[in-house]
Design a protein around this motif. Structure first.
Motif, PDB file in Angstrom:
ATOM      1  N   GLY A  31      95.719 -57.307  31.387  1.00 50.49           N
ATOM      2  CA  GLY A  31      94.796 -56.669  32.329  1.00 50.49           C
ATOM      3  C   GLY A  31      93.728 -57.575  32.916  1.00 50.49           C
ATOM      4  O   GLY A  31      92.865 -57.098  33.658  1.00 50.49           O
ATOM      5  N   GLN A  32      93.764 -58.875  32.612  1.00 50.14           N
ATOM      6  CA  GLN A  32      92.648 -59.723  33.040  1.00 50.14           C
ATOM      7  C   GLN A  32      92.660 -59.989  34.555  1.00 50.14           C
ATOM      8  O   GLN A  32      91.649 -60.368  35.134  1.00 50.14           O
ATOM      9  N   ILE A  35      93.092 -55.357  36.005  1.00 54.34           N
ATOM     10  CA  ILE A  35      91.931 -54.457  35.930  1.00 54.34           C
ATOM     11  C   ILE A  35      90.914 -54.776  37.030  1.00 54.34           C
ATOM     12  O   ILE A  35      90.470 -53.860  37.728  1.00 54.34           O
ATOM     13  N   PRO A  36      90.548 -56.053  37.238  1.00 50.73           N
ATOM     14  CA  PRO A  36      89.677 -56.333  38.405  1.00 50.73           C
ATOM     15  C   PRO A  36      90.312 -55.887  39.734  1.00 50.73           C
ATOM     16  O   PRO A  36      89.593 -55.422  40.634  1.00 50.73           O
ATOM     17  N   LEU A  38      92.297 -53.315  40.158  1.00 50.14           N
ATOM     18  CA  LEU A  38      92.142 -51.858  40.206  1.00 50.14           C
ATOM     19  C   LEU A  38      90.703 -51.473  40.524  1.00 50.14           C
ATOM     20  O   LEU A  38      90.447 -50.530  41.283  1.00 50.14           O
ATOM     21  N   LYS A  39      89.750 -52.233  39.966  1.00 49.18           N
ATOM     22  CA  LYS A  39      88.335 -51.939  40.256  1.00 49.18           C
ATOM     23  C   LYS A  39      88.045 -52.097  41.746  1.00 49.18           C
ATOM     24  O   LYS A  39      87.216 -51.380  42.297  1.00 49.18           O
ATOM     25  N   GLY A  98      90.619 -69.547  31.528  1.00 53.75           N
ATOM     26  CA  GLY A  98      89.470 -68.630  31.477  1.00 53.75           C
ATOM     27  C   GLY A  98      88.457 -69.022  30.419  1.00 53.75           C
ATOM     28  O   GLY A  98      88.031 -70.165  30.349  1.00 53.75           O
ATOM     29  N   ASP A  99      88.095 -68.075  29.568  1.00 55.58           N
ATOM     30  CA  ASP A  99      87.151 -68.316  28.477  1.00 55.58           C
ATOM     31  C   ASP A  99      87.709 -67.628  27.225  1.00 55.58           C
ATOM     32  O   ASP A  99      88.730 -66.933  27.320  1.00 55.58           O
ATOM     33  N   PRO A 100      87.082 -67.800  26.057  1.00 56.62           N
ATOM     34  CA  PRO A 100      87.690 -67.256  24.836  1.00 56.62           C
ATOM     35  C   PRO A 100      88.000 -65.751  24.892  1.00 56.62           C
ATOM     36  O   PRO A 100      89.068 -65.326  24.430  1.00 56.62           O
ATOM     37  N   ALA A 101      87.107 -64.962  25.474  1.00 56.38           N
ATOM     38  CA  ALA A 101      87.342 -63.512  25.508  1.00 56.38           C
ATOM     39  C   ALA A 101      88.515 -63.173  26.426  1.00 56.38           C
ATOM     40  O   ALA A 101      89.311 -62.274  26.114  1.00 56.38           O
ATOM     41  N   VAL A 102      88.636 -63.884  27.521  1.00 59.54           N
ATOM     42  CA  VAL A 102      89.784 -63.682  28.421  1.00 59.54           C
ATOM     43  C   VAL A 102      91.076 -64.093  27.707  1.00 59.54           C
ATOM     44  O   VAL A 102      92.103 -63.414  27.799  1.00 59.54           O
ATOM     45  N   ARG A 103      91.009 -65.199  26.961  1.00 58.04           N
ATOM     46  CA  ARG A 103      92.219 -65.678  26.262  1.00 58.04           C
ATOM     47  C   ARG A 103      92.654 -64.725  25.153  1.00 58.04           C
ATOM     48  O   ARG A 103      93.808 -64.736  24.748  1.00 58.04           O
ATOM     49  N   ASN A 104      91.731 -63.902  24.657  1.00 59.98           N
ATOM     50  CA  ASN A 104      92.106 -62.930  23.625  1.00 59.98           C
ATOM     51  C   ASN A 104      92.803 -61.703  24.192  1.00 59.98           C
ATOM     52  O   ASN A 104      93.320 -60.879  23.433  1.00 59.98           O
ATOM     53  N   ARG A 105      92.779 -61.536  25.511  1.00 61.68           N
ATOM     54  CA  ARG A 105      93.445 -60.386  26.127  1.00 61.68           C
ATOM     55  C   ARG A 105      94.603 -60.795  27.036  1.00 61.68           C
ATOM     56  O   ARG A 105      95.645 -60.143  27.058  1.00 61.68           O
ATOM     57  N   ARG A 181      87.190 -70.833  36.842  1.00 60.16           N
ATOM     58  CA  ARG A 181      87.954 -71.613  35.862  1.00 60.16           C
ATOM     59  C   ARG A 181      89.454 -71.593  36.140  1.00 60.16           C
ATOM     60  O   ARG A 181      90.249 -72.016  35.316  1.00 60.16           O
TER      61      ARG A 181
ATOM     62  N   ALA B  56      86.941 -61.343  20.006  1.00 63.31           N
ATOM     63  CA  ALA B  56      85.967 -61.117  21.073  1.00 63.31           C
ATOM     64  C   ALA B  56      86.715 -60.807  22.365  1.00 63.31           C
ATOM     65  O   ALA B  56      87.640 -61.526  22.753  1.00 63.31           O
ATOM     66  N   VAL B  57      86.339 -59.718  23.019  1.00 67.23           N
ATOM     67  CA  VAL B  57      86.941 -59.354  24.308  1.00 67.23           C
ATOM     68  C   VAL B  57      85.842 -58.849  25.233  1.00 67.23           C
ATOM     69  O   VAL B  57      84.764 -58.464  24.786  1.00 67.23           O
ATOM     70  N   THR B  61      86.861 -55.225  30.767  1.00 71.67           N
ATOM     71  CA  THR B  61      88.184 -55.594  31.268  1.00 71.67           C
ATOM     72  C   THR B  61      89.243 -55.195  30.248  1.00 71.67           C
ATOM     73  O   THR B  61      90.150 -55.947  29.899  1.00 71.67           O
ATOM     74  N   GLU B 131      81.490 -70.392  27.224  1.00 72.11           N
ATOM     75  CA  GLU B 131      81.780 -70.614  28.642  1.00 72.11           C
ATOM     76  C   GLU B 131      81.795 -69.298  29.426  1.00 72.11           C
ATOM     77  O   GLU B 131      81.425 -69.257  30.588  1.00 72.11           O
TER      78      GLU B 131
END
Lengths: 264, 161
Positions: A31-32, A35-36, A38-39, A98-105, A181, B56-57, B61, B131
């Motif tokens: 959804g990374q 979802i944007p 769809l928003k 991306g960044d760590p949170a994006v990479r987790n999804r 990024r 962490a997410v 999103t 980041e």
């Protein structure tokens, strides 16, 4: 966002059936990107069929031919960790999306299916000559990416797995656009026993592509010096507020030389 | 609408959510856990970072329904059971790691995820991990010092100072 329902099937067969029964339904990976989208009300699906709750689409293994096989719903963070030893260049690429949170999804399959012209994974798939496995068939990366956000996937067809042949040497060099990024230009270079592959992302209006002139030169002589005198043409390159076509064409050369140096 | 059940900060919760309800909307508007902030709503600022199943997410999103059955941790669950600040939160206070405080919940949640993966990160590792967390007060130096202090490290002159 417009209203929609979400379904979270547990098997590939159920996901395919859910998509087949509804023309307005869309597949949802991590959804990374979706979802944007769809928003911004750029899509109005009736239903989202999530592919992240399907156990058979997760995980990493090595097949009998030595290929690294990655389930399409495996996250970027899991790929970065999981192929660190088996395919370091792919691990490094995944670990800088991306960044760590994006990479987790975010998921491998989602990125490949979306084929953003500035995404990193399409360069890895094309540069590695990966095989894209769907619910219906196996597709060579050379045939898969057909243009800007375009792939050869049929309506309702979902990517279930990617299989990467592991090169003798490889490197991904990304010149990151500092805000998003994403790759302003990214080059994935892989040297196999039967030849060198150079895949470029972020640069072309046609999406990810192979730089055949550089491949020919590197097949003769695998060194940064072999690329002297070879320049990518600005013709057909993306031009936007971040970089002109000429600058992107210049970066294609710079990033390719850096990739050769890193892989030598 | 569908019933969604998840464990938030150790408490099992169940409520209705539309398909399009974001996890951050579910936390803030349904559960009234307004510590998780919405800064940009475009996945970039990190003010909405929470942990889902230990990762962490960005809660802006991800859909609430996708967290069905998951363990979710938010800033409200970071303090000690007696209500005193956790070591990481206290370090942010001690080292002036916040100015306006808007980004702080996301900074704390990202930093907590970092320290779980890497208990003694150096300055470069902290900067790389944060980041996706933006501080519009530009208070980064003190945030980094706070995280180094929380991980029991000496506070050297930062490379960038």
């Amino acid at each position: 966002m417009y209203s929609f329902d979400i379904e979270q099937p547990k098997t590939i067969a159920d996901a395919v059936a859910a998509l087949a029964g509804d023309e307005e339904a869309m597949a949802l990976g991590g959804g990374q990107t979706l979802i944007p989208t769809l928003k911004a009300r750029l899509a109005a699906p009736s239903r989202l069929i999530s592919l992240t709750a399907i156990p058979e689409m997760h995980g990493i293994c090595m097949d009998d031919d030595g290929r690294v096989c990655i389930g399409a719903s495996t996250t970027h963070a899991e790929v970065a960790e999981g192929v660190r030893a088996s395919y370091p260049a792919l691990s490094a690429l995944a670990g800088h999306i991306g960044d760590p949170a994006v990479r987790n999804r975010g998921t491998l399959g989602g990125s490949i299916a979306n084929n953003d012209p500035s995404a990193c994974y399409p360069a890895a798939a094309l540069g590695s000559g990966a095989t894209i496995i769907t619910n219906a068939r196996a597709i060579a990366a050379d045939d898969f990416f057909t243009g800007l956000f375009e792939t050869c996937l049929e309506e309702g067809e979902i990517i279930t797995e990617l299989r990467f042949s592991v090169p003798e040497a490889a490197s991904y060099q990304k010149f990151a656009q500092p805000a998003s990024r994403f790759a302003l230009v990214g080059v994935f270079l892989a040297r196999f026993s039967d030849g060198v592959r150079v895949a470029v992302t972020g640069a072309s209006e046609g999406g990810v592509y192979r730089w055949s002139d550089a491949e020919a030169a590197l097949n003769e002589d695998f060194s940064a010096a072999a690329l002297e005198g070879i320049a990518a043409s600005p013709q057909g390159m993306i031009g936007d507020i971040h970089a002109s076509p000429e600058y992107r064409a210049h970066l294609v050369g710079v990033m390719t030389r850096r990739a050769v140096a890193a892989a030598s | 609408m569908a019933a969604v059940t998840m464990v938030v900060n150790g408490n099992s919760v169940s409520a209705e959510a539309e398909g399009r309800t974001l996890l951050v909307e579910f936390l803030r508007e349904t559960l009234h856990l307004t510590g998780t902030h919405v800064g940009c709503d475009t996945s970039q600022c990190g003010a909405c970072v929470v942990h889902v199943s230990g990762k962490a997410v960005k809660a802006c999103t991800m859909f609430a329904q996708e967290a069905e059955g998951a363990e979710v941790a938010t800033i409200e669950g970071m303090a000690e059971p007696d209500g005193s600040l956790s070591r990481l939160q206290q370090a942010f206070q001690d080292h002036h790691g916040l100015q306006c405080g808007f980004c702080t919940p996301g900074m704390i949640m990202s930093a907590a995820a970092l320290l779980r993966e890497n208990p003694k990160p150096d300055e470069a590792e902290i900067r790389a991990y944060l980041e996706g967390n933006i501080c519009r007060c530009t208070g980064y130096h003190n945030i980094i010092r706070a995280i180094m202090a929380a991980s029991g490290q000496e506070l050297p002159q930062l490379a960038s100072q």
